[in-house]
Design an enzyme around this catalytic site. Structure first.
Site, short mmCIF file in Angstrom:
data_model
loop_
_atom_site.label_atom_id
_atom_site.label_comp_id
_atom_site.label_asym_id
_atom_site.label_seq_id
_atom_site.Cartn_x
_atom_site.Cartn_y
_atom_site.Cartn_z
N GLU A 153 -1.90 23.31 67.05
CA GLU A 153 -0.86 24.90 67.83
C GLU A 153 -1.99 26.18 67.62
O GLU A 153 -1.74 27.48 67.77
CB GLU A 153 0.59 25.05 66.89
CG GLU A 153 1.04 25.90 67.56
CD GLU A 153 2.77 25.93 67.40
OE1 GLU A 153 3.28 25.98 66.35
OE2 GLU A 153 3.50 25.73 68.35
N HIS B 170 -5.18 -2.68 63.69
CA HIS B 170 -4.61 -3.50 64.55
C HIS B 170 -4.07 -2.87 66.14
O HIS B 170 -3.16 -3.24 66.84
CB HIS B 170 -3.64 -4.39 63.72
CG HIS B 170 -4.43 -4.82 62.42
ND1 HIS B 170 -4.21 -6.74 62.87
CD2 HIS B 170 -4.27 -4.35 61.40
CE1 HIS B 170 -4.94 -6.81 61.15
NE2 HIS B 170 -4.63 -5.50 61.01
N LYS C 154 8.95 27.43 77.19
CA LYS C 154 10.04 27.75 76.91
C LYS C 154 10.46 28.38 78.40
O LYS C 154 11.95 28.20 79.23
CB LYS C 154 9.77 28.85 76.18
CG LYS C 154 10.38 28.40 74.54
CD LYS C 154 10.02 28.68 73.17
CE LYS C 154 10.19 28.72 72.25
NZ LYS C 154 10.17 29.64 70.85
O1 LIG Z 1 11.46 28.07 63.63
P1 LIG Z 1 11.15 28.55 64.97
O2 LIG Z 1 10.82 29.82 65.15
O3 LIG Z 1 12.87 28.05 65.74
O4 LIG Z 1 9.84 27.78 65.60
C1 LIG Z 1 10.25 26.04 66.27
C2 LIG Z 1 8.59 25.91 66.76
O5 LIG Z 1 8.47 26.52 68.21
C3 LIG Z 1 6.88 26.96 68.28
O6 LIG Z 1 7.03 27.91 67.99
C4 LIG Z 1 6.20 27.26 69.27
O7 LIG Z 1 5.99 25.92 68.44
C5 LIG Z 1 6.42 26.96 66.76
O8 LIG Z 1 5.46 27.65 66.12
C6 LIG Z 1 7.60 26.50 65.61
O9 LIG Z 1 7.09 25.80 64.20
#
Ligand SMILES: O=P(O)(O)OC[C@H]1O[C@](O)(CO)[C@@H](O)[C@@H]1O
Length: 650
Positions: free
Chosen positions: A429, A458, A563
């Site tokens: 990420e 394995h 999202k």
């Molecule tokens: O802590 P939040 O804002 O719920 O985000 C959860 C996760 O989603 C992200 O924003 C995107 O994967 C991560 O960087 C973060 O750890």
């Protein structure tokens, strides 16, 4: 000894169908590869490396005894591998000793000798490293090191608040730490307790969060949770066990919006829900999966006649949706997350430290280990800077473009099983970015996978040893096998831990013998201090590597796209439901074809997604297939089981 000339070159005489001459019957059937490898060096040292050898047995690195297997069809099976890697054991030993990094106080070693970087490479990289060290220094001083979000990057300050660029931030860090320590102690002592629980105290933790709000706590729980945690001290599992078949994990995680997964965790809690402290973690306070997990858990509390607010804790940014919800509903406690700490670097914040403290893990030792590693990484001398050494190896292995190779993480220790999952987010990420800081499209990244050794030997080590060469391995070695006085020999002079040690060393040698490079990080044992140090080591290596490849390691624009797309699917589903509802409220009911649904949703181009939405709803008894079947999408006619009049005029 048979001397076999092997021609292996870009202008190889070996064309498909050409067979190599086999040694005469009188010659020994075993050929020492050293004679061949010397031959290959003298004859073909500038040639294109050929496919690797297929030695039958392991032996010291510089030569491998092997039988020439008979009946081979392809000459290239014989072709000796021309390797740029050092194979002479004496030269390798010198390389090992020359480059071995040791942190005496931490008892941590870093061996980069099995990565083939050259002096020329190091010379070329030196200016880049000095720039990376400078950027890291500025970052620690409070520069806007996350320019895309206009934020500072301050996870290093969490374990050394004096580094924070001003007293306000320093006090925030110190106060949060003090408050969470006190809170954890009050929960463990029973001073803070649930309103209605037979034990009269909290006996269980349920963490609701995803990504960096789960992976760090999960890794640390797996690595460090004691077998007899303080919160479990008084629980009569015989009584509880009669009611539910539960494992007595002190901490459970809901880290996804999978209803079945959530149901499983709630079922495993059983009556212990009444003595469960629910920690809801979300930096943004709005992540859909976490919000759904919270709503599902709150429903479980309602169904059990329990008051969630009296057992809920929020860890989130001030004034986030989650923070305001927790404040308004009067949850037991709220802890802050700071905008200058990313989710994937938040283990040393309340996100990781509160769950750890509640499990009886020494969080001060975690912080000390991280701080000591941070201190070790202050030097601008590459060979004395462990994080920079890691970043250098990554750059060498990936040519700084990532795409060529994967990072295989192989801890030879069960308790470090989740380290690779933790590093998947931290590395991918951070580094998996489309554009660099100058706006060039670079599609960067290093893929991370792995579980644990020797178990993975394995599973996929076969491919690593002989198959596609698109990786480098990082072994995590833990020297202490068992607590002092607890070890025993399962055969004369050999313990179980010796096998684990031998498997690691043997795999490392076997891979290197076939020109597969590796790094080895060694710690004495898995402790809060060594885990803190490992976390800090990789956080810093990612930061340095990001500077080397000129990208922002601290934002995640790609996740927002996902999202957004998920939101669009749900919006379309609402329209589908409205259209089906209208058709289902007619007399008689009017089952619709997919085309009709798509037309009435004014989304004919979305017909495939509409089909998938209907198939999912039908599988959950929320839509009825009046005609046809989902296997033949064009055949189906669909309606809702019942008419929702209210929905008609919504
Ligand atoms: O802590 P939040 O804002 O719920 O985000 C959860 C996760 O989603 C992200 O924003 C995107 O994967 C991560 O960087 C973060 O750890």
């Amino acid at each position: 000894m048979a001397s076999i000339s092997r021609i292996c070159s870009s202008s190889s005489i070996f064309k498909p169908g050409t067979f190599i001459t086999k040694p005469s019957a009188s010659s020994s059937s075993t050929t020492s590869i050293s004679s061949i490898s010397i031959a290959s060096k003298s004859l073909f040292k500038e040639q294109v490396p050929c496919r690797s050898f297929r030695p039958h047995s392991l032996s010291p690195l510089n030569s491998v005894a092997r039988e020439i297997p008979t009946g081979l069809s392809s000459p290239s099976d014989f072709a000796p591998k021309i390797s740029a890697l050092e194979k002479d054991p004496h030269a390798l030993w010198k390389r090992y000793v020359d480059w071995l990094y040791q942190h005496k106080e931490l008892g941590l070693f870093l061996d980069v000798s099995r990565i083939g970087f050259t002096d020329e490479f190091l010379e070329k990289m030196e200016p880049k490293f000095q720039m990376a060290f400078k950027a890291m220094e500025e970052l620690e001083k409070g520069a806007i090191a996350n320019p895309d979000e206009g934020r500072m990057v301050g996870h290093y300050w969490l374990r050394n608040p004096k580094l924070a660029p001003n007293s306000f931030l320093r006090v925030q860090i110190e106060d949060t730490l003090d408050t969470l320590r006190t809170f954890a102690n009050d929960v463990i002592s029973g001073k803070i307790k649930p309103p209605s629980s037979p034990e009269g105290r909290f006996t269980q933790i349920l963490s609701v969060g995803i990504g960096g709000s789960a992976l760090g706590p999960q890794f640390v729980a797996e690595a460090l949770a004691p077998d007899n945690p303080p919160l479990k001290a008084s629980v009569d599992y015989q009584a509880i066990h009669n009611l539910v078949g539960t494992e007595h994990n002190l901490i459970r995680f809901i880290d996804n919006t999978d209803p079945a997964g959530i149901d499983h965790q709630i079922a495993q809690l059983g009556p212990e829900l009444a003595s469960t402290l629910v920690i809801v973690i979300s930096k943004s306070g709005g992540t859909p999966e976490t919000r759904n997990g919270l709503l599902e858990v709150q429903k479980a509390f309602r169904d059990a006649g329990l008051n969630f607010a009296k057992q809920g804790v929020a860890i989130t940014q001030k004034n986030s949706l989650l923070d305001n919800t927790a404040r308004i509903e009067g949850w037991v406690a709220r802890f802050p997350m700071f905008d200058w700490v990313g989710g994937r670097t938040s283990e040393m914040s309340a996100v990781g430290l509160l769950p750890a403290a509640l499990q009886g893990i020494d969080i001060q030792e975690m912080l000390v280990g991280a701080a000591m590693m941070d201190e070790a990484n202050q030097t601008t001398v590459l060979r004395n800077n462990p994080a920079a050494l890691l970043a250098m190896c990554w750059y060498w292995a990936t040519d700084g473009v990532g795409s060529k190779v994967d990072m295989v993480i192989l801890p030879y220790k069960d308790s470090l099983l989740l380290f690779s999952r933790y590093l998947q987010q931290l590395v991918m990420e951070s580094l998996g970015k489309e554009f660099d800081l100058d706006g060039n499209r670079v599609n960067q990244g290093i893929s991370v996978y792995g579980n644990k050794g020797s178990t993975d030997q394995h599973a996929y080590i076969q491919q690593l040893r002989e198959g596609v060469h698109n990786f480098f391995v990082t072994f995590i070695e833990v020297l202490r096998d068992r607590p002092p006085g607890h070890d025993w020999e399962l055969e004369p002079g050999v313990t179980c831990g010796d096998y684990l040690f031998g498997m690691l060393q043997g795999t490392r040698a076997a891979l290197y013998g076939n020109d597969r490079e590796s790094i080895t990080v060694t710690v004495q044992e898995v402790t809060p201090r060594s885990v803190g140090a490992l976390i800090a080591l990789y956080e810093r290596a990612v930061g340095i590597y990001a500077s080397l490849i000129n990208i922002n390691a601290y934002h995640q624009p790609g996740v927002e796209a996902g999202k957004k797309a998920a939101g669009e699917v749900l919006a379309l589903q609402k329209r589908v439901l409205a259209v089906l509802n209208e058709a289902s409220c007619k007399e008689p009911v009017e089952p619709l074809t997919l085309e009709e649904v798509a037309d009435r949703c004014h989304a004919p181009e979305q017909i495939e997604m509409i089909y998938k939405i209907i198939a999912h709803m039908a599988a959950n008894d929320r839509a009825l297939i009046a005609e046809g079947s989902c296997g033949s999408p064009r055949s189906i006619k669909v309606f809702l089981g019942e008419c929702n009049v209210d929905e008609m005029y919504a």
